[in-house]
Design a protein around this motif. Structure first.
Motif, PDB file in Angstrom:
ATOM      1  N   SER A  31       0.881  -1.266  -0.041  1.00 24.20           N
ATOM      2  CA  SER A  31      -0.127   0.016   0.053  1.00 24.20           C
ATOM      3  C   SER A  31       0.873   1.199  -0.019  1.00 24.20           C
ATOM      4  N   ALA A  32       2.168   1.198   0.636  1.00 23.04           N
ATOM      5  CA  ALA A  32       2.964   2.303   0.693  1.00 23.04           C
ATOM      6  C   ALA A  32       3.381   2.646  -0.662  1.00 23.04           C
ATOM      7  N   GLU A  33       3.518   1.612  -1.283  1.00 25.10           N
ATOM      8  CA  GLU A  33       4.326   1.941  -2.770  1.00 25.10           C
ATOM      9  C   GLU A  33       3.143   2.387  -3.867  1.00 25.10           C
ATOM     10  N   LEU A  34       1.891   1.907  -3.327  1.00 20.01           N
ATOM     11  CA  LEU A  34       0.683   2.419  -4.085  1.00 20.01           C
ATOM     12  C   LEU A  34       0.444   3.988  -3.627  1.00 20.01           C
ATOM     13  N   ASP A  35       0.792   4.168  -2.492  1.00 20.19           N
ATOM     14  CA  ASP A  35       0.661   5.577  -2.044  1.00 20.19           C
ATOM     15  C   ASP A  35       1.696   6.703  -2.846  1.00 20.19           C
ATOM     16  N   ALA A  36       2.847   5.895  -2.931  1.00 26.17           N
ATOM     17  CA  ALA A  36       3.667   6.844  -3.784  1.00 26.17           C
ATOM     18  C   ALA A  36       3.440   7.041  -5.018  1.00 26.17           C
ATOM     19  N   PHE A  37       3.015   6.068  -5.803  1.00 31.52           N
ATOM     20  CA  PHE A  37       2.715   6.008  -6.970  1.00 31.52           C
ATOM     21  C   PHE A  37       1.586   7.222  -7.344  1.00 31.52           C
ATOM     22  N   VAL A  38       0.702   7.060  -6.408  1.00 34.66           N
ATOM     23  CA  VAL A  38      -0.606   7.986  -6.566  1.00 34.66           C
ATOM     24  C   VAL A  38       0.008   9.277  -6.459  1.00 34.66           C
ATOM     25  N   ARG A  39       0.631   9.587  -5.205  1.00 37.98           N
ATOM     26  CA  ARG A  39       1.448  10.942  -5.201  1.00 37.98           C
ATOM     27  C   ARG A  39       2.222  11.202  -6.348  1.00 37.98           C
ATOM     28  N   ARG A  40       3.154  10.433  -6.912  1.00 42.11           N
ATOM     29  CA  ARG A  40       3.925  10.870  -7.906  1.00 42.11           C
ATOM     30  C   ARG A  40       3.140  11.189  -8.951  1.00 42.11           C
ATOM     31  N   TRP A  41       2.145  10.524  -9.421  1.00 41.04           N
ATOM     32  CA  TRP A  41       1.433  10.746 -10.763  1.00 41.04           C
ATOM     33  C   TRP A  41       0.097  11.718 -10.442  1.00 41.04           C
ATOM     34  N   GLU A  42      -0.047  12.144  -9.318  1.00 35.71           N
ATOM     35  CA  GLU A  42      -0.970  13.300  -8.969  1.00 35.71           C
ATOM     36  C   GLU A  42      -2.301  12.425  -9.062  1.00 35.71           C
ATOM     37  N   PHE A  43      -2.659  11.275  -8.625  1.00 36.56           N
ATOM     38  CA  PHE A  43      -4.201  11.034  -8.728  1.00 36.56           C
ATOM     39  C   PHE A  43      -4.872  11.756  -7.598  1.00 36.56           C
ATOM     40  N   THR A  44      -5.765  12.383  -8.107  1.00 36.29           N
ATOM     41  CA  THR A  44      -6.877  13.120  -6.800  1.00 36.29           C
ATOM     42  C   THR A  44      -8.030  11.779  -6.664  1.00 36.29           C
ATOM     43  N   SER A  46     -10.883   9.280  -4.263  1.00 38.51           N
ATOM     44  CA  SER A  46     -11.122   8.564  -3.205  1.00 38.51           C
ATOM     45  C   SER A  46     -10.204   7.322  -3.244  1.00 38.51           C
ATOM     46  N   ARG A  47      -9.964   6.831  -1.926  1.00 37.39           N
ATOM     47  CA  ARG A  47      -8.817   5.629  -1.739  1.00 37.39           C
ATOM     48  C   ARG A  47      -9.440   4.838  -0.571  1.00 37.39           C
ATOM     49  N   ARG A  49      -7.226   2.236   0.494  1.00 34.75           N
ATOM     50  CA  ARG A  49      -6.241   1.823   1.085  1.00 34.75           C
ATOM     51  C   ARG A  49      -6.138   0.402   1.536  1.00 34.75           C
ATOM     52  N   ASP A  50      -6.748  -0.740   0.809  1.00 34.15           N
ATOM     53  CA  ASP A  50      -6.907  -1.841   1.357  1.00 34.15           C
ATOM     54  C   ASP A  50      -6.254  -2.673   0.217  1.00 34.15           C
ATOM     55  N   ARG A  51      -6.092  -4.239   0.710  1.00 38.14           N
ATOM     56  CA  ARG A  51      -5.690  -4.991  -0.265  1.00 38.14           C
ATOM     57  C   ARG A  51      -6.205  -5.187  -1.717  1.00 38.14           C
ATOM     58  N   ALA A  52      -7.514  -5.002  -1.515  1.00 34.29           N
ATOM     59  CA  ALA A  52      -8.540  -5.174  -2.702  1.00 34.29           C
ATOM     60  C   ALA A  52      -8.079  -4.022  -3.774  1.00 34.29           C
ATOM     61  N   GLU A  53      -7.882  -2.779  -3.379  1.00 32.17           N
ATOM     62  CA  GLU A  53      -7.593  -1.690  -4.062  1.00 32.17           C
ATOM     63  C   GLU A  53      -6.123  -1.851  -4.665  1.00 32.17           C
ATOM     64  N   PRO A 108     -14.909  10.947  -8.639  1.00 35.90           N
ATOM     65  CA  PRO A 108     -13.830  10.911  -7.818  1.00 35.90           C
ATOM     66  C   PRO A 108     -14.167   9.599  -6.920  1.00 35.90           C
ATOM     67  N   ASP A 109     -15.427   9.064  -6.929  1.00 33.74           N
ATOM     68  CA  ASP A 109     -15.721   8.006  -5.760  1.00 33.74           C
ATOM     69  C   ASP A 109     -15.644   6.839  -6.342  1.00 33.74           C
ATOM     70  N   GLN A 110     -15.479   6.587  -7.565  1.00 33.52           N
ATOM     71  CA  GLN A 110     -15.173   5.442  -8.270  1.00 33.52           C
ATOM     72  C   GLN A 110     -13.693   4.753  -7.805  1.00 33.52           C
ATOM     73  N   PRO A 111     -13.658   3.358  -7.875  1.00 28.61           N
ATOM     74  CA  PRO A 111     -12.458   2.648  -7.090  1.00 28.61           C
ATOM     75  C   PRO A 111     -11.182   3.337  -7.965  1.00 28.61           C
ATOM     76  N   LEU A 112     -10.029   3.476  -7.491  1.00 32.43           N
ATOM     77  CA  LEU A 112      -8.754   4.010  -7.928  1.00 32.43           C
ATOM     78  C   LEU A 112      -8.506   3.195  -9.264  1.00 32.43           C
ATOM     79  N   ALA A 113      -8.549   1.923  -9.279  1.00 36.08           N
ATOM     80  CA  ALA A 113      -8.008   1.075 -10.464  1.00 36.08           C
ATOM     81  C   ALA A 113      -9.075   1.300 -11.773  1.00 36.08           C
ATOM     82  N   THR A 114     -10.430   1.956 -11.316  1.00 36.15           N
ATOM     83  CA  THR A 114     -11.230   2.247 -12.323  1.00 36.15           C
ATOM     84  C   THR A 114     -10.762   3.452 -13.182  1.00 36.15           C
ATOM     85  N   ARG A 115     -10.638   4.364 -12.193  1.00 34.16           N
ATOM     86  CA  ARG A 115     -10.095   5.917 -12.491  1.00 34.16           C
ATOM     87  C   ARG A 115      -8.974   5.703 -13.287  1.00 34.16           C
TER      88      ARG A 115
END
Ligand SMILES: [Zn+2]
Ligand SMILES: [Zn+2]
Length: 182
Positions: A31-44, A46-47, A49-53, A108-115
């Motif tokens: 999840s930490a690596e995903l957080d970093a990716f999301v920050r780096r590529w500026e995804f806005t 909802s999250r 932050r679980d295994r499924a995401e 913005p409320d759709q799952p991260l992977a969908t967005r």
């Protein structure tokens, strides 16, 4: 600029996502690596932050690589249309943070992977419409399968961002020197 600014950003982002499952090792395993990716590529948006995401984003990489490396336009189109249909994509012009007007086709409320999937699909819509699929490439280095998008004017990019171009040049130089010494 080859494509609109949001299309180019989305293509670079999609390539970076595919390349987290790199030849050199997977860099999207926590999840930490995903957080970093999301920050780096500026995804806005909802999250959860679980295994499924995390798993859904990880799974998306193979799907994007298939589209990226597909030689058949019709197949790319079918894949892109399926991604847009499944997510009920609805293009809307939006403006937020430091970004000027650009397209969002998910809420913005759709799952991260969908967005992420829809953002990549919307960018591929532009690529297909401009007949520029040959700008989506795989690194030319023999031992690297990272993907890249060639946004250069003269379509000259052959190597990924991981330093393969340098590596190949150095190896060619050494080989030439070794050849000259014989
Ligand atoms: Zn945005
Ligand atoms: Zn490479």
């Amino acid at each position: 600029m080859v494509f609109a600014h949001d299309t180019e950003t989305a293509l670079l982002t999609a390539a970076a996502l595919v390349n987290t499952a790199a030849t050199a090792g997977d860099t999207l395993t926590t999840s930490a690596e995903l957080d970093a990716f999301v920050r780096r590529w500026e995804f806005t948006g909802s999250r959860t932050r679980d295994r499924a995401e995390l798993q859904a984003v990880r799974d998306l990489r193979a799907a994007l690589r298939r589209l990226w490396t597909c030689q058949d336009d019709e197949e790319v189109v079918a894949g892109v249309n399926a991604l847009l249909r499944e997510a009920h994509a609805l293009p809307q012009l939006v403006r937020h943070d430091h970004w000027g007007w650009h397209l969002h086709a998910t809420s913005p409320d759709q799952p991260l992977a969908t967005r992420m999937a829809v953002e990549a699909a919307m960018a591929l819509v532009d690529v297909v419409r401009s007949d520029e699929l040959d700008r989506l490439r795989v690194c030319d280095a023999d031992d690297c399968s990272d993907v890249l998008v060639d946004l250069s004017k003269n379509r000259s990019r052959r190597y990924c961002d991981a330093g393969c171009g340098n590596r190949v040049n150095v190896a060619a130089y050494r080989a030439r020197r070794a050849g000259a010494a014989v």
